[in-house]
Design an enzyme around this catalytic site. Structure first.
Site, PDB file in Angstrom:
ATOM      1  N   SER A   1       0.838  -1.194   0.000  1.00 48.95           N
ATOM      2  CA  SER A   1       0.000   0.000   0.000  1.00 48.95           C
ATOM      3  C   SER A   1       0.873   1.243   0.000  1.00 48.95           C
ATOM      4  CB  SER A   1      -0.899   0.028   1.238  1.00 48.95           C
ATOM      5  OG  SER A   1      -0.125   0.259   2.412  1.00 48.95           O
ATOM      6  N   ASP A   2       0.365   2.316  -0.604  1.00 52.73           N
ATOM      7  CA  ASP A   2       0.950   3.615  -0.312  1.00 52.73           C
ATOM      8  C   ASP A   2       0.691   3.880   1.165  1.00 52.73           C
ATOM      9  OD1 ASP A   2       2.156   6.113  -0.532  1.00 52.73           O
ATOM     10  OD2 ASP A   2       1.095   6.635  -2.369  1.00 52.73           O
ATOM     11  N   TRP A   3       1.399   4.838   1.733  1.00 53.63           N
ATOM     12  CA  TRP A   3       1.377   5.030   3.178  1.00 53.63           C
ATOM     13  C   TRP A   3      -0.016   5.463   3.641  1.00 53.63           C
ATOM     14  CZ3 TRP A   3       5.154   2.758   1.490  1.00 53.63           C
ATOM     15  CH2 TRP A   3       6.313   2.470   2.204  1.00 53.63           C
ATOM     16  N   ASN A   4      -0.679   4.545   4.352  1.00 56.27           N
ATOM     17  CA  ASN A   4      -2.041   4.723   4.862  1.00 56.27           C
ATOM     18  C   ASN A   4      -3.098   4.703   3.760  1.00 56.27           C
ATOM     19  OD1 ASN A   4      -1.217   4.968   7.602  1.00 56.27           O
ATOM     20  ND2 ASN A   4      -0.594   7.079   7.176  1.00 56.27           N
TER      21      ASN A   4
END
Length: 739
Positions: free
Chosen positions: A251-254
């Site tokens: 995932s991208d961050w969050n």
């Protein structure tokens, strides 16, 4: 000088090829499956879950298992160098690397970045960037990628990934998919048609997977109504099944929104493991994933698949063989206990130099020939007086622009400003420098009036949406020069008969006001050149190197001509479809100011002797799926070649470009599309031969009914030239229906 660079490059970058083909993935998978058997359930979950934001030395960290010899994985930005660490090399941005159109430099830049990442103990470097592709010319992060054209972007992805992974670091292709603007990026739905998705936005990711990329990062946005990081259609069906991707999706961050849905929809690793503020309940995996597997909500086989993919990527690039420990911390100033920069400044300077695009050169104004005096005008000519790293993540536009802002940045070890480099050359030439290093038009005009020639520096900045700079929330508000650049140029042009304009920008700007000034004799696009900015510019404007960069996008006469921009809404239906950038201009009959692929030289080139040899049959690609897609999609089915002669008096490099027009049997297709390029370095009077190998994919369109790549029957048009509109040779070939 360019010939000399190749020998220097060999010394600058030492790589060890671990390979990225299918057989090597097979070997990596075999070892990963053996290791999997030794892990307990908690350790498996720890491998796929970040330890939380700032929970380790890197921007992303995983848990270290005790049962096998495997580290806490270190994941670190960025696609142009190492973020939050020093000393490192601040390379030119992706958009500059794309503007070189040079496969050797693309590989060298990737290899040098990879070597620095490995030296610092980084396991996964978060780049390169294929999304945003750049359909919106003012999109905030376009500069992190290579080009608005999927073919050029795809070649750049392949070469960069091979360079990075040959150096031993795992590359991460991002952002998957449709992350084309910063406004509403956390909530927007990118509603992309199936054909446009495949032929534009997925295309460069195909090249990344074919190159053996270890990981892919899913984006913040929704795609066709579903979060990218929990889209079964995007991750399982398209990336893993259709493209045959053997690596892992993080995932991208969050960018994760659930425990079960994200897991069963193909997400393999969550980063950073918690929200940035680490509130209770912000961890979707960890113990929550372990519980979901225990109650059957997530199959055990799915967890085992996640772990196997992550372990296989680690084995693929040889990180089990004496990999160095992490040598820095992102959270204490990033001071590393080892210097990994070697002589990578050589690579950075070469990329910056060969990416410079000469847009205008009236009356042979350039190269400079020891002028008696030079006025240097504009704040963009000098390094930020507070220092090149004064603003966190480069979140300001003070001084010369050498990279955009956001997580896709790095710390400058130094930044050579244009004025400093020009002053050094001027001292050797006996040239008087008259500086005016503000953006005040009156002061600029005064300096210009006191000099033989004036060089005006202007810029335009953008970046990631978590930072707003001068009212621009990531995406640019418009395509005008910043800091009153048009008025500055007008004032200088009124005071001087010989004006050169140098542009540092993240993307296209509208140049009509500047071109309307009769005394503006030359315009130079220098993009985002990184730490060697001034030196690279001097190399070109003084003629030590002939400019050879070509535009990786179109420069329009007015912003409305693009037909696309970021939207102030939470839904983007991608109404332009296939018609992005030059495809749009060609289809609509709109004259650009400077077309895609354009760039002048100090010499001239003559094209001749077009030769076409084709052995393709119409029909769908039906081969076994290998990394990248059906195997027969990548089979070479023909070849085009052309002779290019340097007709001038100086050595120079020309980028010969091949465009194809599909037959009428292909529905609703752009008039022509880039399908090959080759950069030839030629001495005066020398002739070289550019050769383009064409695959089935190059001849295909995506058939939404068959859900396959299809080569249409009929007559293909062949265009070869110096840009998308400067076509020097034309031909055709016919493809008959297969039996």
């Amino acid at each position: 000088m360019q010939t000399l660079f190749l020998s220097l490059l060999a010394a600058a970058v030492t790589v060890h090829a671990y390979g990225s083909g299918g057989s090597n993935w097979d070997q990596a998978y075999s070892r990963a499956k053996d290791a999997l058997q030794k892990l307990n359930q908690t350790e498996k979950v720890g491998l796929v879950t970040g330890v939380k934001w700032m929970g380790g030395p890197c921007v992303g960290n995983t848990y270290k298992p005790e049962s096998i010899d495997y580290p806490s994985l270190c994941l670190q930005d960025s696609p142009l160098g190492i973020r939050f660490a020093n000393p490192v090399t601040a390379f030119p941005a992706g958009i500059n690397a794309g503007a070189t159109w040079d496969t050797q430099l693309l590989y060298a830049r990737g290899a040098a970045m990879g070597a620095e990442a490995k030296g610092l103990g980084i396991h996964v470097q978060l780049g390169p960037v294929a999304g945003p592709l750049g359909k919106n010319p003012n999109g905030g992060r376009n500069w992190e990628g290579f080009s608005v054209d999927p073919y050029l972007s795809g070649v750049a992805m392949e070469k960069t990934i091979r360079g990075m992974q040959d150096s031993g670091v795992q590359a991460c292709a991002k952002h998957w998919l449709g992350n084309e603007q910063e406004h509403y990026r956390d909530t927007i739905s990118s509603n992309i048609g199936d054909r446009a998705a495949h032929e534009l936005y997925v295309w460069p990711f195909m090249d990344a997977v074919k190159a053996g990329v270890a990981s892919v990062m899913c984006s913040y946005n929704k795609v066709n109504g579903t979060w990218a990081c929990e889209s079964d259609a995007l991750n399982n069906k398209l990336m893993k099944e259709e493209l045959g991707f053997p690596g892992y999706i993080m995932s991208d961050w969050n960018a994760q929104h659930s425990t079960v849905n994200s897991a069963v929809s193909g997400l393999d690793m969550t980063m950073p493991g918690s929200d940035f503020s680490n509130p209770p309940g912000s961890i979707f995996w960890g113990s929550n994933l372990e519980a979901a597997v225990a109650d059957g909500s997530v199959p055990q086989s799915r967890l085992d698949d996640m772990v196997t993919r992550i372990l296989a990527a680690w084995y693929l690039v040889g990180q089990d063989q004496g990999y160095p420990p992490v040598a820095f911390s992102s959270w204490n100033g990033g001071k590393a206990n080892v210097d990994v920069t070697a002589d990578h400044g050589t690579v950075a300077r070469a990329v910056a130099r060969d990416s410079i695009v000469l847009l205008k050169n009236g009356h042979g104004t350039l190269p400079l020939r020891k002028p008696k005096s030079l006025a240097i005008v504009g704040s963009d000519a000098i390094v930020n007086p507070a220092g090149p790293n004064a603003c966190s993540d480069r979140g300001c536009n003070n001084g010369t622009l050498a990279m955009g802002w956001g997580s896709g940045t790095a710390e400058f070890p130094y930044l050579v400003g244009p004025l400093d480099a020009i002053q050094k050359r001027a001292a050797a030439d006996g040239t008087k420098i008259v500086p005016s290093t503000t953006d005040d038009p009156t002061a600029g005009a005064s300096a210009a009036a006191a000099a033989e020639t004036a060089i005006v520096f202007i810029n335009s900045d953008s970046g990631e949406g978590y930072i707003t700079v001068e009212g621009n929330l990531g995406d640019r508000n418009n395509l005008d020069p910043w800091h009153n650049g048009n008025e500055l140029v007008k004032a200088v042009a009124a005071a001087s008969k010989n004006v050169i304009v140098v542009i540092h920008s993240v993307g296209p700007i509208i140049l009509e006001t500047i071109l309307a000034q009769p005394s503006v004799k030359a315009i130079v696009w220098a993009g985002l050149p990184g730490q060697e900015s001034g030196n690279a510019l001097v190399d070109v404007i003084y003629g030590d190197t002939t400019p050879s960069g070509k535009l990786p996008y179109t420069i329009a006469k007015q912003a409305a001509d693009y037909g696309a921009s970021w939207i102030n809404a939470e839904t983007d239906d991608f109404p332009e479809g296939l018609y992005v950038d030059y495809r749009h201009f060609d289809a609509k009959g709109i004259a650009p100011r400077y077309e895609f692929g354009y760039g002048l030289s100090y010499t001239t080139f003559k094209y001749s002797g077009l030769w076409v040899n084709m052995d393709a049959s119409a029909g769908a690609a039906n081969g076994q799926v290998v990394p990248g897609g059906p195997a027969d999609l990548f089979e070479v089915v023909g070849q085009v070649s052309v002779s290019v002669r340097n007709n001038g008096r100086v050595a120079g490099a020309e980028v010969a470009q091949l465009y194809l027009g599909l037959p009428d049997s292909a529905p609703a297709t752009p008039p022509k599309q880039l399908r090959g390029f080759q950069k030839l370095m030629l001495q005066p009077g020398q002739t070289g031969r550019a050769t383009f190998k064409l695959t089935r994919r190059d001849l295909s369109y995506w058939d939404v009914q068959q859900q396959k790549w299809v080569v249409p029957s009929g007559t293909f048009k062949v265009y070869v030239g110096s840009s998308s509109r400067d076509i020097r040779e034309e031909g055709s070939f016919r493809v008959r229906r297969g039996w």
